[in-house]
Each structure stands twice: as C-alpha cells, then as structure tokens.
Write a protein that holds these residues in place. Sequence first.
Motif, PDB file in Angstrom:
ATOM      1  N   UNK A   1       0.952  -2.728  -1.985  1.00 46.83           N
ATOM      2  CA  UNK A   1       2.062  -3.095  -2.863  1.00 46.83           C
ATOM      3  C   UNK A   1       1.981  -2.441  -4.236  1.00 46.83           C
ATOM      4  N   UNK A   2       0.832  -1.959  -4.627  1.00 45.29           N
ATOM      5  CA  UNK A   2       0.717  -1.269  -5.905  1.00 45.29           C
ATOM      6  C   UNK A   2       1.376   0.098  -5.900  1.00 45.29           C
ATOM      7  N   UNK A   3       1.764   0.557  -4.753  1.00 43.85           N
ATOM      8  CA  UNK A   3       2.394   1.870  -4.620  1.00 43.85           C
ATOM      9  C   UNK A   3       3.905   1.746  -4.441  1.00 43.85           C
TER      10      UNK A   3
ATOM     11  N   UNK B   1       2.990  -7.857   1.115  1.00 48.58           N
ATOM     12  CA  UNK B   1       2.974  -8.532   2.424  1.00 48.58           C
ATOM     13  C   UNK B   1       4.107  -8.095   3.336  1.00 48.58           C
ATOM     14  N   UNK B   2       4.656  -6.901   3.117  1.00 49.14           N
ATOM     15  CA  UNK B   2       5.731  -6.409   3.981  1.00 49.14           C
ATOM     16  C   UNK B   2       5.160  -5.474   5.042  1.00 49.14           C
ATOM     17  N   UNK B   3       5.908  -5.301   6.105  1.00 55.30           N
ATOM     18  CA  UNK B   3       5.482  -4.389   7.161  1.00 55.30           C
ATOM     19  C   UNK B   3       5.283  -2.989   6.585  1.00 55.30           C
ATOM     20  N   UNK B   4       6.193  -2.547   5.721  1.00 56.36           N
ATOM     21  CA  UNK B   4       6.063  -1.198   5.160  1.00 56.36           C
ATOM     22  C   UNK B   4       4.796  -1.057   4.309  1.00 56.36           C
ATOM     23  N   UNK B   5       4.412  -2.106   3.596  1.00 55.08           N
ATOM     24  CA  UNK B   5       3.182  -2.055   2.801  1.00 55.08           C
ATOM     25  C   UNK B   5       1.954  -1.940   3.688  1.00 55.08           C
ATOM     26  N   UNK B   6       1.944  -2.644   4.817  1.00 56.28           N
ATOM     27  CA  UNK B   6       0.798  -2.575   5.729  1.00 56.28           C
ATOM     28  C   UNK B   6       0.754  -1.243   6.476  1.00 56.28           C
ATOM     29  N   UNK B   7       1.906  -0.764   6.933  1.00 62.04           N
ATOM     30  CA  UNK B   7       1.960   0.522   7.647  1.00 62.04           C
ATOM     31  C   UNK B   7       1.479   1.637   6.723  1.00 62.04           C
ATOM     32  N   UNK B   8       1.894   1.606   5.460  1.00 61.44           N
ATOM     33  CA  UNK B   8       1.467   2.623   4.516  1.00 61.44           C
ATOM     34  C   UNK B   8      -0.049   2.651   4.372  1.00 61.44           C
ATOM     35  N   UNK B   9      -0.679   1.490   4.438  1.00 61.09           N
ATOM     36  CA  UNK B   9      -2.148   1.434   4.350  1.00 61.09           C
ATOM     37  C   UNK B   9      -2.805   2.196   5.492  1.00 61.09           C
ATOM     38  N   UNK B  10      -2.260   2.048   6.680  1.00 57.99           N
ATOM     39  CA  UNK B  10      -2.843   2.726   7.833  1.00 57.99           C
ATOM     40  C   UNK B  10      -2.604   4.234   7.788  1.00 57.99           C
ATOM     41  N   UNK B  11      -1.614   4.657   7.028  1.00 59.20           N
ATOM     42  CA  UNK B  11      -1.315   6.080   6.874  1.00 59.20           C
ATOM     43  C   UNK B  11      -1.980   6.676   5.645  1.00 59.20           C
TER      44      UNK B  11
END
Length: 71
Positions: A9-11, A16-26
């Motif tokens: 979320x700092x980016x 806690x959104x799907x996009x925030x979690x997906x970005x972490x894996x990428x």
Amino acid sequence: MFIAHRGNNGMGYTPNSVSAFVNCFNTSYIDAVEMDVRLTLDGVIVVSHSDFYDGKIISRANYSLLDIDSL
C-alpha cells in the motif's frame, strides 16, 4: 527481510486490496506479506484491518450482510 504491511500500500495501492497483494508477488524485493484477517459469524475469512465494516462488527455479522462484494 522485507515484509509488506497490508500489501504494497505504500506504493499507491489500496491497503489490503487484491492489487496490493498481487503487486507484492510481482516485486522481487518483498519476502512476505502481512494482512489482517477476520472471521465472520458464518465462518467466512475476510481481509480487513478493522474489526468493523460499514458500522458492523465483522465477527458478529454473516458475510452476506456485510456487502463486501460491492467493493
């Protein structure tokens, strides 16, 4: 070790959104993801930082009454 609190979320992602979690894996430098999970009255797992959603206590409400799918 880098742990992404509530997703990345700092980016600019919603916490806690799907996009925030997906970005972490990428993102190659993030080693783990931290998220807050709650259990609804009918046993559904919900990712939410707060115990409340829309004025209701998550653990005391059935998932269908929380209207989370509209997010």
